[in-house]
Design a protein around this motif. Structure first.
Motif, PDB file in Angstrom:
ATOM      1  N   TRP A  61      20.526  59.388  26.560  1.00 33.74           N
ATOM      2  CA  TRP A  61      21.344  60.696  26.310  1.00 33.74           C
ATOM      3  C   TRP A  61      20.949  60.568  28.175  1.00 33.74           C
ATOM      4  CZ3 TRP A  61      17.709  65.353  27.546  1.00 33.74           C
ATOM      5  CH2 TRP A  61      18.691  66.136  27.907  1.00 33.74           C
ATOM      6  N   TYR A  71      25.053  59.207  28.119  1.00 35.06           N
ATOM      7  CA  TYR A  71      25.587  59.097  27.317  1.00 35.06           C
ATOM      8  C   TYR A  71      25.414  60.628  26.557  1.00 35.06           C
ATOM      9  CZ  TYR A  71      25.592  54.285  27.584  1.00 35.06           C
ATOM     10  OH  TYR A  71      26.271  53.192  28.450  1.00 35.06           O
ATOM     11  N   ASP A  72      26.459  60.905  25.660  1.00 39.76           N
ATOM     12  CA  ASP A  72      26.912  62.031  24.620  1.00 39.76           C
ATOM     13  C   ASP A  72      25.707  61.625  22.952  1.00 39.76           C
ATOM     14  OD1 ASP A  72      27.714  64.257  26.474  1.00 39.76           O
ATOM     15  OD2 ASP A  72      29.692  63.148  26.613  1.00 39.76           O
ATOM     16  N   PHE A 117      33.181  61.586  22.905  1.00 40.82           N
ATOM     17  CA  PHE A 117      32.644  61.724  24.188  1.00 40.82           C
ATOM     18  C   PHE A 117      31.658  60.698  24.584  1.00 40.82           C
ATOM     19  CE2 PHE A 117      33.200  66.122  22.416  1.00 40.82           C
ATOM     20  CZ  PHE A 117      33.493  67.055  23.743  1.00 40.82           C
ATOM     21  N   ARG A 118      30.845  60.077  25.452  1.00 39.89           N
ATOM     22  CA  ARG A 118      30.866  59.162  25.352  1.00 39.89           C
ATOM     23  C   ARG A 118      29.303  58.414  24.170  1.00 39.89           C
ATOM     24  NH1 ARG A 118      27.521  56.524  31.425  1.00 39.89           N
ATOM     25  NH2 ARG A 118      27.786  54.452  31.140  1.00 39.89           N
ATOM     26  N   GLN A 119      29.161  57.500  23.742  1.00 38.56           N
ATOM     27  CA  GLN A 119      28.336  56.946  22.805  1.00 38.56           C
ATOM     28  C   GLN A 119      27.927  55.635  22.490  1.00 38.56           C
ATOM     29  OE1 GLN A 119      29.454  57.837  17.916  1.00 38.56           O
ATOM     30  NE2 GLN A 119      30.833  59.650  19.234  1.00 38.56           N
ATOM     31  N   THR A 120      27.090  55.640  21.707  1.00 39.60           N
ATOM     32  CA  THR A 120      26.440  54.258  22.411  1.00 39.60           C
ATOM     33  C   THR A 120      25.525  53.963  21.257  1.00 39.60           C
ATOM     34  OG1 THR A 120      25.245  52.577  23.977  1.00 39.60           O
ATOM     35  CG2 THR A 120      24.489  54.966  23.721  1.00 39.60           C
TER      36      THR A 120
END
Length: 316
Positions: free
Chosen positions: A110, A114-115, A187-190
């Motif tokens: 995070w 990353y969101d 949103f930005r996810q991983t």
């Protein structure tokens, strides 16, 4: 200092809550964040609420939320997200299949920007071969049917930034498939891959019938493919019936028309009837969803809410 809130929905999980709190407390002690945990009692029939309250009395970082009845995990999770206010929020089950010790790794990702950081299971300990197979099949079917790329082998265990939680609060549909909504907001996810443990205590609250309904809920929430499938089946049935009719016509023209064909007639009737009922069932699923949404009922009702360190209940 940044804040972190952990949301833990629970239904009849009194046996494992004390061990969960011990482990999550050790995780909090190792983080340079202002941490809290919100336990959500989803109308439990055992002493889950009493255990939650005792944990709150022992640790000022514990908050509790009791729903007026059992609304189901998806709505209990929604209630928890509605009642936390933090820079980052972690969602995790109380059964300790997902390890709280992974939270620092989630926080690190995070902080990289990353969101959403979600846990992807590489191994599922303590589950039957059938359960593993059906779970894997569901995610792959969902992947094929839906335009939404729901991550494979991924549950609710994840960390979300403040803006993701705020986005989820705007989505108020009544029949909810949270795994899909987590992905839908974007949103930005991983992902973080981990081995899932077996349950620490108690039994799973999901039998195969509930899992089937849950899968149906997920598919109908994010895909209209079943409706298109009904159209394809109807077209195929009509094509087969037409070809069969042509064969019968030429057979009668060449060989006459003796009174025969009862078995084949019954096959055709049953096939068409089954296809029609299947199509009506699919339409009914979507119509039922529209009916439920049109009533605009509240998602849940709160019986009691104790903020971290609070001594009095707030009734919502």
């Amino acid at each position: 200092m940044n804040t972190l809130a952990v949301v833990v929905p629970a239904y009849n999980e009194s046996e494992g809550l004390r061990e969960f709190q011990r482990r999550i407390g050790l995780v909090f002690d190792g983080l340079d964040l202002q941490c809290s945990v919100l336990y959500v009692d989803d109308g439990s029939r055992d002493d889950t609420w009493q255990v939650m309250e005792s944990l709150r009395a022992q640790d000022p970082r514990v908050a509790t939320l009791k729903l007026s009845r059992n609304f189901g995990k998806e709505l209990a999770l929604t209630a928890g997200l509605d009642h936390v206010d933090a820079d980052a929020v972690v969602v995790i089950d109380a059964d300790l299949q997902d390890q709280p010790e992974l939270i620092p790794e989630f926080v690190a990702r995070w902080r990289e920007g990353y969101d959403v950081v979600y846990g992807t299971r590489s191994n599922r300990a303590g589950e039957t071969v059938l359960k593993k197979f059906t779970s894997a099949a569901f995610y792959r079917v969902m992947e094929k049917m839906s335009d939404l790329p729901v991550p494979r082998d991924t549950g609710d265990f994840r960390l979300m930034s403040r803006r993701v939680v705020d986005a989820l609060k705007l989505v108020r549909e009544r029949q909810r498939f949270m795994k899909g909504l987590f992905t839908w907001v974007g949103f930005r996810q991983t992902a973080i891959v981990y081995d899932r443990d077996s349950r620490f205590a108690g039994d799973s609250k999901y039998n195969y019938w509930k899992l089937w309904n849950f899968a149906l809920e997920g598919i109908t929430s994010f895909s209209s493919f079943p409706l298109r499938l009904a159209t394809y089946v109807g077209f195929f049935a009509a094509l087969v019936a037409f070809v069969f009719g042509v064969i019968v016509f030429f057979k009668a023209l060449v060989y006459g028309d003796p009174v025969r064909g009862y078995p084949s007639l019954m096959v055709v009737v049953l096939f068409l009837g089954g296809a029609q009922l299947m199509a009506l069932g699919m339409i009914g699923e979507y119509l039922g969803r529209t009916y439920v949404e049109s009533k605009q009922r509240p998602l849940y009702f709160v019986d009691r809410h104790h903020a971290p360190g609070a001594s009095a209940a707030k009734r919502d």
